[in-house]
Design a protein around this motif. Sequence first.
Motif, short mmCIF file in Angstrom:
data_model
loop_
_atom_site.label_atom_id
_atom_site.label_comp_id
_atom_site.label_asym_id
_atom_site.label_seq_id
_atom_site.Cartn_x
_atom_site.Cartn_y
_atom_site.Cartn_z
N UNK A 1 14.62 -7.67 -4.65
CA UNK A 1 14.77 -7.87 -6.10
C UNK A 1 16.21 -8.23 -6.45
N UNK A 2 17.16 -7.50 -5.86
CA UNK A 2 18.58 -7.77 -6.10
C UNK A 2 18.95 -9.17 -5.62
N UNK A 3 18.49 -9.53 -4.44
CA UNK A 3 18.80 -10.85 -3.90
C UNK A 3 18.26 -11.97 -4.77
N UNK A 4 17.05 -11.82 -5.26
CA UNK A 4 16.48 -12.86 -6.11
C UNK A 4 17.22 -12.97 -7.44
N UNK A 5 17.75 -11.85 -7.91
CA UNK A 5 18.57 -11.91 -9.13
C UNK A 5 19.89 -12.64 -8.87
#
Length: 330
Positions: free
Chosen positions: A242-246
Amino acid sequence: MPRSVDCSASLIGLSASLLLLLAACGSSGTLVGSPGEAEINLDAQATGFYADPNSTPATWVKSHPNDSRTPTIKSKISSQASGRWFGGWSGDITPAVRGFATAAANAGKIPILVAYNIPGRDCGQYSAGGAASDAAYKTWISNFAKAIGSRAAVVVLEPDALSQLKDCLSGTQQTARLNLIRYAVDQFANNAKNTKLYLDAGHNNWVAPAEMASRLKSANIARARGFALNTSNFGTTANNTSYGNNIVKALGSAKRFVIDTSRNGNGWNGQWCNPGGRKLGSVSKVVAGNSGLEMLLRVKTPGESDGNCGVGSGSKAGDFLPQAAYAMAK
């Protein structure tokens, strides 16, 4: 749109003379590359990465054949691919990197390498050190990239260097560090064209996505494959995805990312240095899907100490802790 090829074959048996270039498997199960790139076949469900026969757990296994923990450590850790970390302890970086990359190529596998020698490393904490000067680092990282040459490789560049950018460095030192990382990116882009380079970007419990995207842009991520998350840490794959996609969204470009799964099978308990009760995460592999996540990699070698702390009290960073390794594997 990138083109795709069949992704069903493994790397085993490929000639070391081929110009291999790792790319991500898309949701269709095919291997995706960008126009103009060389491509390799890599089964998305297989471990097509190099398991170092000279890693610290492999060395321990060979020297302790009768230990009751040996079968578990061998099957779950030493026989699985993880990263080889390079720094000042590696000696002459050219033969060190060349030897590792060549051994992997001869085995028909992809090596995972970590460049960890930035000046002022780790803000002087457990993993303090790094090159003695900016000039020394430029020579070191240039030789690192040239030693890989045309061989296929995955490289994680300077864990924590961007995440700690504003933690312990003056404004002038921050500029100098960004200049060094940009220089490193250029060296790999120019001299190691079959390397997938990922700039370390911390983890989901550290720098906000928009701020990390800004730092990555300043570090010239445009010339790298993408960024790496959770290196040596314990955050779950779901949280870091999730963090990476953000971060990808904040970058505004289709960059890919990898997640270190070496010790994240039980998440984070609030302790960063040799915490007890952790578990192994996924083996190193390419993943299929529509997010920016490209690979799950054991970047850290499971069982290696973070330093003189936690369950590794009395050890130094890089020491192999067989009981900790066994507990994670069990």
